[in-house]
Enzyme design. Structure first.
Site, short mmCIF file in Angstrom:
data_model
loop_
_atom_site.label_atom_id
_atom_site.label_comp_id
_atom_site.label_asym_id
_atom_site.label_seq_id
_atom_site.Cartn_x
_atom_site.Cartn_y
_atom_site.Cartn_z
N HIS A 129 -25.95 9.13 -17.41
CA HIS A 129 -25.41 9.86 -16.01
C HIS A 129 -24.09 10.73 -16.20
CE1 HIS A 129 -24.74 10.67 -11.94
NE2 HIS A 129 -23.36 9.98 -12.32
N LYS A 191 -24.72 18.53 -2.72
CA LYS A 191 -25.11 17.29 -1.86
C LYS A 191 -23.83 16.51 -1.51
CE LYS A 191 -25.71 13.09 -4.40
NZ LYS A 191 -26.24 12.33 -5.48
N ARG A 193 -22.14 12.68 -0.64
CA ARG A 193 -22.81 11.34 -0.22
C ARG A 193 -22.08 10.72 0.84
NH1 ARG A 193 -26.14 7.69 -2.36
NH2 ARG A 193 -26.44 8.83 -4.36
N ASP A 217 -33.52 15.16 -12.04
CA ASP A 217 -32.40 14.44 -11.96
C ASP A 217 -32.32 13.28 -13.19
OD1 ASP A 217 -29.87 13.69 -11.30
OD2 ASP A 217 -30.61 12.97 -9.19
C1 R5P Z 1 -26.04 11.07 -8.88
O1 R5P Z 1 -25.20 11.86 -9.19
C2 R5P Z 1 -27.31 10.57 -9.75
O2 R5P Z 1 -27.61 11.88 -10.65
C3 R5P Z 1 -28.53 10.57 -9.00
O3 R5P Z 1 -28.83 11.65 -8.52
C4 R5P Z 1 -28.10 9.28 -7.99
O4 R5P Z 1 -27.89 8.24 -8.50
C5 R5P Z 1 -29.72 8.95 -7.52
O5 R5P Z 1 -29.53 7.97 -6.52
P1 R5P Z 1 -30.31 7.84 -5.37
O6 R5P Z 1 -31.64 7.79 -5.80
O7 R5P Z 1 -29.81 6.49 -4.82
O8 R5P Z 1 -29.85 8.95 -4.36
#
Ligand code: R5P
Length: 312
Positions: A129, A191, A193, A217
């Protein structure tokens, strides 16, 4: 030095496939639990002076799989293995690379230290990540990229009028890599969060109107990020038939339902995490076994991994 492979319980199919690629059997070990849940590992064959590779992603259940890996490493180290390498296709805790708020652990550092204490002398991971966590490892980290394998798998489903979409800023470099492999333009979704389960979208950089979005991703956890990105690019005028490619398909909580409701044209995932055999999704799985087997063979022989490594 003999090359030996062992696997924890996290991803048997991937471990079997790596062993098949290397034309080696998987080593004999047993992972059991006492009635109170305490884990007990037994390596049932000699590892003395061997070059041992332990295959174990830290996918859910994260703590159990991590502990299995640590116990396997300790068992091999104490039994006289010359070198112990951990093949961790999905490496959890890579998101916790710093203290984002107060009174938090730097979990990535702690896990790296635990692996070293357990006897791991090298770690092989795919699409971390945050690649910067390499700095938290005292032992060498070989960080491989799944992008070229996933892009090749996706290629047949992608029309000429497509755009690679990063669902957040963190995925921008990854999207660039896909875009150059597929010779496509890039757009970035900004995005926000809102909480651990909900995300929103502030704006989109780049043109998506009239194009087929290929959202990429490193991982899909609850599917919230992908859902928000696909909905945002559709609202911005993209073609509705979205394609999604991600390395780690954790698919926890509402992920499968969220992805199903998006009516994707194709979902491409790597097999770093053991995926359920049947899912109500247009899923295509790209195996990481050939790349991991190649990496293991080259490390064993002392050859370069340069062309397999993730950059940037
Ligand atoms: C976040 O920065 C990661 O790259 C993913 O986008 C994230 O962890 C995905 O999590 P979720 O599917 O729960 O949105």
């Amino acid at each position: 030095m003999t090359l030996l492979l062992f696997a924890g319980s996290a991803n048997g199919p991937l471990a079997t496939e790596i062993a098949r690629e290397l034309q080696l059997p998987l080593g004999d070990c047993e992972i059991a639990a006492f009635p109170d849940g305490e884990l007990h590992v037994t390596v049932r064959e000699s590892v003395r002076n061997a070059d041992v590779y332990l295959i174990q992603p830290t996918s859910p259940s994260v703590e159990r799989h991590l502990l299995e890996l640590l116990l396997l490493a300790d068992a091999c180290r104490r039994a006289g293995a010359q070198r112990v390498s951990a093949v961790v296709p999905y490496f959890g805790y890579a998101r916790q690379d710093r203290r984002a708020g107060g009174r938090e652990p730097v979990a990535a550092r702690l896990i790296a230290d635990l692996l070293q204490t357990g006897g791991v002398q090298r770690v092989i991971a795919i699409d971390l990540h945050n690649p910067a966590i390499e700095g938290t490892f005292a032992v060498p980290l070989e960080h491989l990229s799944a992008a070229h394998v996933l892009a090749e798998t996706a290629r047949a489903s992608i029309p000429a009028d497509a755009v690679v979409v990063a669902p957040d800023l963190g995925a921008a470099k990854l999207a660039d890599r896909y875009a150059s492999l597929l010779n496509l333009p890039v757009a970035i979704v900004h995005k926000v969060r809102l909480d651990a389960h909900t995300v929103g979208v502030r704006r989109i950089t780049g043109e998506v109107r009239g194009l087929v979005p290929v959202v990429v991703d490193d991982m899909i956890s609850t599917g919230g990020t992908i859902e928000a990105a696909v909905e945002a690019v559709r609202e911005a005028g993209s073609k509705p038939e979205a394609i999604v490619a991600a390395t780690h398909g954790l698919l926890v909580g509402p992920a499968v339902e969220r992805l199903r409701a998006l009516g994707l044209r194709r979902l491409i995932l790597a097999d770093t995490v053991n995926l359920p055999i049947s899912l109500p999704l247009p899923l295509q799985v790209a195996s990481m076994a050939p790349m991991l087997a190649e990496a293991i063979a080259r490390l064993h022989d002392g050859r370069s991994l340069a062309d397999l490594l993730a950059r940037g």
